[in-house]
Scaffold this active site. Sequence first.
Site, short mmCIF file in Angstrom:
data_model
loop_
_atom_site.label_atom_id
_atom_site.label_comp_id
_atom_site.label_asym_id
_atom_site.label_seq_id
_atom_site.Cartn_x
_atom_site.Cartn_y
_atom_site.Cartn_z
N CYS A 1 -14.64 1.76 -6.81
CA CYS A 1 -13.64 2.57 -5.99
C CYS A 1 -13.97 3.10 -4.73
CB CYS A 1 -13.08 3.50 -7.11
SG CYS A 1 -11.77 4.42 -6.60
N LEU A 2 -13.23 3.12 -4.00
CA LEU A 2 -13.47 3.60 -2.50
C LEU A 2 -13.52 5.13 -2.54
CD1 LEU A 2 -11.25 1.77 -0.12
CD2 LEU A 2 -13.50 1.51 -0.46
N HIS B 1 -6.11 -0.47 -11.87
CA HIS B 1 -6.98 0.36 -11.46
C HIS B 1 -6.12 1.24 -10.32
CE1 HIS B 1 -10.77 1.43 -9.54
NE2 HIS B 1 -9.91 1.59 -8.44
N GLU B 2 -5.53 0.55 -9.51
CA GLU B 2 -4.71 1.26 -8.38
C GLU B 2 -3.61 2.20 -9.02
OE1 GLU B 2 -6.21 1.84 -5.62
OE2 GLU B 2 -7.48 0.07 -5.82
N GLN C 1 -5.35 8.41 -2.56
CA GLN C 1 -6.78 8.30 -2.16
C GLN C 1 -6.83 8.50 -0.61
OE1 GLN C 1 -7.28 4.03 -3.85
NE2 GLN C 1 -9.36 4.86 -3.84
N HIS D 1 -4.46 5.75 -10.17
CA HIS D 1 -4.60 6.60 -9.10
C HIS D 1 -3.14 7.42 -8.95
CE1 HIS D 1 -8.63 6.10 -7.32
NE2 HIS D 1 -8.41 4.63 -7.26
N GLY E 1 -7.81 -2.81 -2.91
CA GLY E 1 -6.52 -2.02 -3.17
C GLY E 1 -6.74 -0.63 -2.70
#
Length: 189
Positions: A98-99, A140-141, A50, A144, A45
Site C-alpha cells: 500500500c502506498l 483493498h481500495e 489516501q 480505505h 489503485g
Amino acid sequence: MFLPVYLYGHPVLRKVAEDITPDYPNLKELIANMKETMYHSDGIGLAAPQIGLSIRLLVLDADPMKEDFPECAGFQRVMINAHIEEESEEQCSEYEGCLSLPAIHEKVVRPTGIRIRYVDEDFRPHVEELSGFAARVVQHEYDHIDGKLFIDHIAPIRKQLIKGKLQNIIKGKVRTSYRVVAAPATKGR
C-alpha cells in the site's frame, strides 16, 4: 498535479468516508490528479482518504498486473460512492502492499469475488461482479473508504513482527519516491 499520499497513523485513514454528489467541487480535476498521483507513485489503485479526503472515491488501474492475473487486463475504473453488496464465500491469500504503508508487504486473505455498486465519473450507475485479482484490488481500495487498511486483515503475530516498521511510518521515517504526509505529532511518541 501530484498529490501527497497520507501515511499510516494519519487519522483520515481511519474514518469511514462519505458519499458525494455530482456537484462535488472540482471533481474532474480531483480524479485526474488522483490518477496522476497513482501512476507517479507506481500504484494500481488510490482511494481519496489516501490523499486526505474522506470521500468515497477510488481510482484503479490494475492493467500492469495482467501478465500474472489476466482478469486485470484493461481493468481501469473510477468508482464513486462504492458499496460492496456481496462477497464470495471462497477466499484466497495474496501479498498486498500500500502506498500509505511503504515497504510493507503481507499476505492477506480476501474473498475471491465481489459484487459492487458504484457510479462512475459521470455519475452513471454500475453494478459489477469481479473475481480474482481485480476483485482483490477493489477490496483493498474499498477498505480505505471504510477506514480500514490491509494490515487489519493479517494475523496478530504478523502485525507484531512489523510493529517497528509501522512505528517508523508513524514517525515519518520512511523513504518513498512520492510526496507523503506523515501522521500529526502526538504526545507520548
